[in-house]
Design a protein around this motif. Structure first.
Motif, PDB file in Angstrom:
ATOM      1  N   SER A  24       0.857  -1.183   0.000  1.00 60.80           N
ATOM      2  CA  SER A  24       0.000   0.000   0.000  1.00 60.80           C
ATOM      3  C   SER A  24       0.891   1.230   0.000  1.00 60.80           C
ATOM      4  CB  SER A  24      -0.941   0.004   1.217  1.00 60.80           C
ATOM      5  OG  SER A  24      -0.286   0.498   2.354  1.00 60.80           O
ATOM      6  N   LEU A  25       0.257   2.384  -0.188  1.00 60.20           N
ATOM      7  CA  LEU A  25       0.960   3.657  -0.068  1.00 60.20           C
ATOM      8  C   LEU A  25       1.032   3.989   1.413  1.00 60.20           C
ATOM      9  CD1 LEU A  25      -0.854   5.554  -2.964  1.00 60.20           C
ATOM     10  CD2 LEU A  25       1.327   4.325  -3.054  1.00 60.20           C
ATOM     11  N   ILE A  26       2.177   4.483   1.864  1.00 60.75           N
ATOM     12  CA  ILE A  26       2.409   4.668   3.302  1.00 60.75           C
ATOM     13  C   ILE A  26       2.851   6.092   3.603  1.00 60.75           C
ATOM     14  CG2 ILE A  26       3.896   4.002   5.246  1.00 60.75           C
ATOM     15  CD1 ILE A  26       2.086   1.752   4.556  1.00 60.75           C
ATOM     16  N   SER A  27       2.327   6.617   4.717  1.00 61.71           N
ATOM     17  CA  SER A  27       2.890   7.855   5.271  1.00 61.71           C
ATOM     18  C   SER A  27       2.961   7.711   6.787  1.00 61.71           C
ATOM     19  CB  SER A  27       2.062   9.081   4.871  1.00 61.71           C
ATOM     20  OG  SER A  27       0.790   9.035   5.444  1.00 61.71           O
ATOM     21  N   PHE A  28       4.018   8.306   7.343  1.00 61.58           N
ATOM     22  CA  PHE A  28       4.224   8.365   8.793  1.00 61.58           C
ATOM     23  C   PHE A  28       4.151   9.825   9.194  1.00 61.58           C
ATOM     24  CE2 PHE A  28       6.817   4.598   7.624  1.00 61.58           C
ATOM     25  CZ  PHE A  28       6.173   3.659   8.396  1.00 61.58           C
ATOM     26  N   ASN A  29       3.215  10.154  10.074  1.00 64.29           N
ATOM     27  CA  ASN A  29       3.038  11.549  10.516  1.00 64.29           C
ATOM     28  C   ASN A  29       3.014  12.508   9.325  1.00 64.29           C
ATOM     29  OD1 ASN A  29       2.944  10.709  13.180  1.00 64.29           O
ATOM     30  ND2 ASN A  29       5.104  11.127  13.535  1.00 64.29           N
ATOM     31  N   TYR A  44       4.584  -8.167  14.972  1.00 66.10           N
ATOM     32  CA  TYR A  44       4.535  -6.791  14.471  1.00 66.10           C
ATOM     33  C   TYR A  44       4.214  -6.706  12.983  1.00 66.10           C
ATOM     34  CZ  TYR A  44       9.373  -8.188  13.577  1.00 66.10           C
ATOM     35  OH  TYR A  44      10.487  -8.879  13.190  1.00 66.10           O
ATOM     36  N   ILE A  45       3.936  -5.466  12.585  1.00 63.00           N
ATOM     37  CA  ILE A  45       3.787  -5.128  11.174  1.00 63.00           C
ATOM     38  C   ILE A  45       5.162  -4.641  10.715  1.00 63.00           C
ATOM     39  CG2 ILE A  45       2.687  -3.591   9.500  1.00 63.00           C
ATOM     40  CD1 ILE A  45       0.441  -3.165  11.592  1.00 63.00           C
ATOM     41  N   LEU A  46       5.615  -5.159   9.603  1.00 62.52           N
ATOM     42  CA  LEU A  46       6.871  -4.713   9.020  1.00 62.52           C
ATOM     43  C   LEU A  46       6.543  -3.966   7.734  1.00 62.52           C
ATOM     44  CD1 LEU A  46       9.966  -4.709   8.660  1.00 62.52           C
ATOM     45  CD2 LEU A  46       9.740  -6.974   7.616  1.00 62.52           C
ATOM     46  N   GLY A  60       1.686  -1.792  20.608  1.00 63.75           N
ATOM     47  CA  GLY A  60       1.664  -0.329  20.562  1.00 63.75           C
ATOM     48  C   GLY A  60       0.460   0.262  19.846  1.00 63.75           C
ATOM     49  N   ILE A  61      -0.304  -0.589  19.174  1.00 62.09           N
ATOM     50  CA  ILE A  61      -1.461  -0.100  18.417  1.00 62.09           C
ATOM     51  C   ILE A  61      -2.664  -0.040  19.353  1.00 62.09           C
ATOM     52  CG2 ILE A  61      -3.040  -0.553  16.499  1.00 62.09           C
ATOM     53  CD1 ILE A  61      -0.718  -2.087  15.152  1.00 62.09           C
ATOM     54  N   PHE A  62      -3.094   1.168  19.658  1.00 65.68           N
ATOM     55  CA  PHE A  62      -4.223   1.332  20.570  1.00 65.68           C
ATOM     56  C   PHE A  62      -5.537   1.486  19.819  1.00 65.68           C
ATOM     57  CE2 PHE A  62      -0.719   2.204  23.335  1.00 65.68           C
ATOM     58  CZ  PHE A  62      -1.121   1.633  24.517  1.00 65.68           C
ATOM     59  N   ASP A  63      -5.490   2.096  18.670  1.00 65.60           N
ATOM     60  CA  ASP A  63      -6.708   2.206  17.877  1.00 65.60           C
ATOM     61  C   ASP A  63      -6.341   2.498  16.428  1.00 65.60           C
ATOM     62  OD1 ASP A  63      -7.212   5.250  17.176  1.00 65.60           O
ATOM     63  OD2 ASP A  63      -6.521   5.226  19.258  1.00 65.60           O
ATOM     64  N   PHE A  64      -7.310   2.243  15.585  1.00 61.68           N
ATOM     65  CA  PHE A  64      -7.140   2.587  14.177  1.00 61.68           C
ATOM     66  C   PHE A  64      -8.508   2.872  13.596  1.00 61.68           C
ATOM     67  CE2 PHE A  64      -7.679  -2.005  14.199  1.00 61.68           C
ATOM     68  CZ  PHE A  64      -8.565  -2.228  13.172  1.00 61.68           C
ATOM     69  N   ILE A  79      -0.352   5.440  17.172  1.00 58.41           N
ATOM     70  CA  ILE A  79       0.552   4.709  18.048  1.00 58.41           C
ATOM     71  C   ILE A  79       1.166   5.714  19.019  1.00 58.41           C
ATOM     72  CG2 ILE A  79       2.533   3.143  18.116  1.00 58.41           C
ATOM     73  CD1 ILE A  79       1.676   2.735  15.011  1.00 58.41           C
ATOM     74  N   PRO A  80       0.471   5.953  20.140  1.00 58.69           N
ATOM     75  CA  PRO A  80       0.899   7.005  21.068  1.00 58.69           C
ATOM     76  C   PRO A  80       2.285   6.788  21.666  1.00 58.69           C
ATOM     77  CG  PRO A  80      -1.145   5.954  21.824  1.00 58.69           C
ATOM     78  CD  PRO A  80      -0.740   5.303  20.565  1.00 58.69           C
ATOM     79  N   ILE A  81       2.670   5.543  21.904  1.00 55.48           N
ATOM     80  CA  ILE A  81       3.962   5.290  22.533  1.00 55.48           C
ATOM     81  C   ILE A  81       5.115   5.809  21.669  1.00 55.48           C
ATOM     82  CG2 ILE A  81       4.351   2.966  21.624  1.00 55.48           C
ATOM     83  CD1 ILE A  81       5.208   2.256  24.544  1.00 55.48           C
ATOM     84  N   ASP A  82       4.925   5.828  20.347  1.00 50.30           N
ATOM     85  CA  ASP A  82       5.940   6.339  19.419  1.00 50.30           C
ATOM     86  C   ASP A  82       5.587   7.719  18.878  1.00 50.30           C
ATOM     87  OD1 ASP A  82       7.452   4.015  19.629  1.00 50.30           O
ATOM     88  OD2 ASP A  82       6.385   3.030  17.994  1.00 50.30           O
ATOM     89  N   ASN A  83       4.467   8.293  19.385  1.00 46.69           N
ATOM     90  CA  ASN A  83       3.983   9.572  18.866  1.00 46.69           C
ATOM     91  C   ASN A  83       3.900   9.518  17.336  1.00 46.69           C
ATOM     92  OD1 ASN A  83       2.984  12.136  19.173  1.00 46.69           O
ATOM     93  ND2 ASN A  83       4.998  13.090  19.014  1.00 46.69           N
ATOM     94  N   LEU A  84       3.192   8.501  16.860  1.00 43.81           N
ATOM     95  CA  LEU A  84       3.199   8.196  15.437  1.00 43.81           C
ATOM     96  C   LEU A  84       1.787   7.947  14.910  1.00 43.81           C
ATOM     97  CD1 LEU A  84       5.068   7.425  12.987  1.00 43.81           C
ATOM     98  CD2 LEU A  84       4.940   5.077  13.825  1.00 43.81           C
ATOM     99  N   THR A  85       1.529   8.484  13.741  1.00 42.02           N
ATOM    100  CA  THR A  85       0.319   8.163  12.989  1.00 42.02           C
ATOM    101  C   THR A  85       0.770   7.554  11.669  1.00 42.02           C
ATOM    102  OG1 THR A  85      -0.918   9.977  13.971  1.00 42.02           O
ATOM    103  CG2 THR A  85      -1.774   9.089  11.916  1.00 42.02           C
ATOM    104  N   VAL A  86       0.255   6.372  11.380  1.00 37.78           N
ATOM    105  CA  VAL A  86       0.615   5.666  10.148  1.00 37.78           C
ATOM    106  C   VAL A  86      -0.630   5.577   9.281  1.00 37.78           C
ATOM    107  CG1 VAL A  86       1.487   3.517   9.159  1.00 37.78           C
ATOM    108  CG2 VAL A  86       2.299   4.269  11.406  1.00 37.78           C
TER     109      VAL A  86
END
Length: 165
Positions: A24-29, A44-46, A60-64, A79-86
């Motif tokens: 898929s197409l991916i973006s982080f934050n 995990y997801i790689l 680490g995935i709390f919601d989606f 993913i709050p623990i990493d301050n990340l939105t994927v």
């Protein structure tokens, strides 16, 4: 997908057992990384392409959320623990559904595994609270006074501790 499978096999993660893979197409934050291979392992997801190699632990995935756009089908992880939105943007709804179905199964397995570990630890802690400390001290005294042989002491001690260790 073949190009991403080759990247996977050349990566440090090639020893991992795969349960599902897609792209898929991916973006982080909001930083866009283009098309990436997505691989689901036991833990995990790689996410892989020539620019990035990123793992996201299921714990680490709390919601989606899912979101439909004119040209894609998104899955957005917080993913709050990493301050990340994927953001994963799938071309087809069927790909997204398959991904989410397998992901949910793996996350439930992981949750059950963690719960089993927690319950086991709680059981061990409870057993240790009930350990016969006074009886063990008396047994040691009998051994120190040479009333019991070393073999007798070890046998009796193991017998007393078998339910606690």
């Amino acid at each position: 997908m073949k190009k991403f499978e080759n990247l996977f096999h050349e990566s440090d993660y090639s020893h991992e057992t795969l349960f599902f893979n897609t792209s898929s197409l991916i973006s982080f934050n909001k930083d866009y990384f283009g098309e990436c291979g997505i691989f689901l392992t036991k833990d995990y997801i790689l996410i892989l392409n020539k620019k990035i190699s990123r793992t996201i632990n299921y714990a680490g995935i709390f919601d989606f959320e899912t979101k439909n756009t004119l040209f894609g089908r998104k899955v957005i992880f917080n993913i709050p623990i990493d301050n990340l939105t994927v953001e994963m943007d799938f071309n087809f709804d069927k790909d997204r559904k398959q991904f989410l179905s397998k992901l949910q199964e793996l996350m439930e397995n992981k949750e059950n595994e963690i719960q089993t570990i927690i319950e086991r630890e709680e059981y061990i802690q409870e057993q240790r609270k009930n350990m016969p400390y006074e009886e063990l001290k008396k047994l040691k005294e009998l051994y120190d006074l040479e009333i019991l042989t070393e073999d007798e002491y070890k046998i009796k001690r193991e017998e007393m501790l078998k339910d606690y260790l």
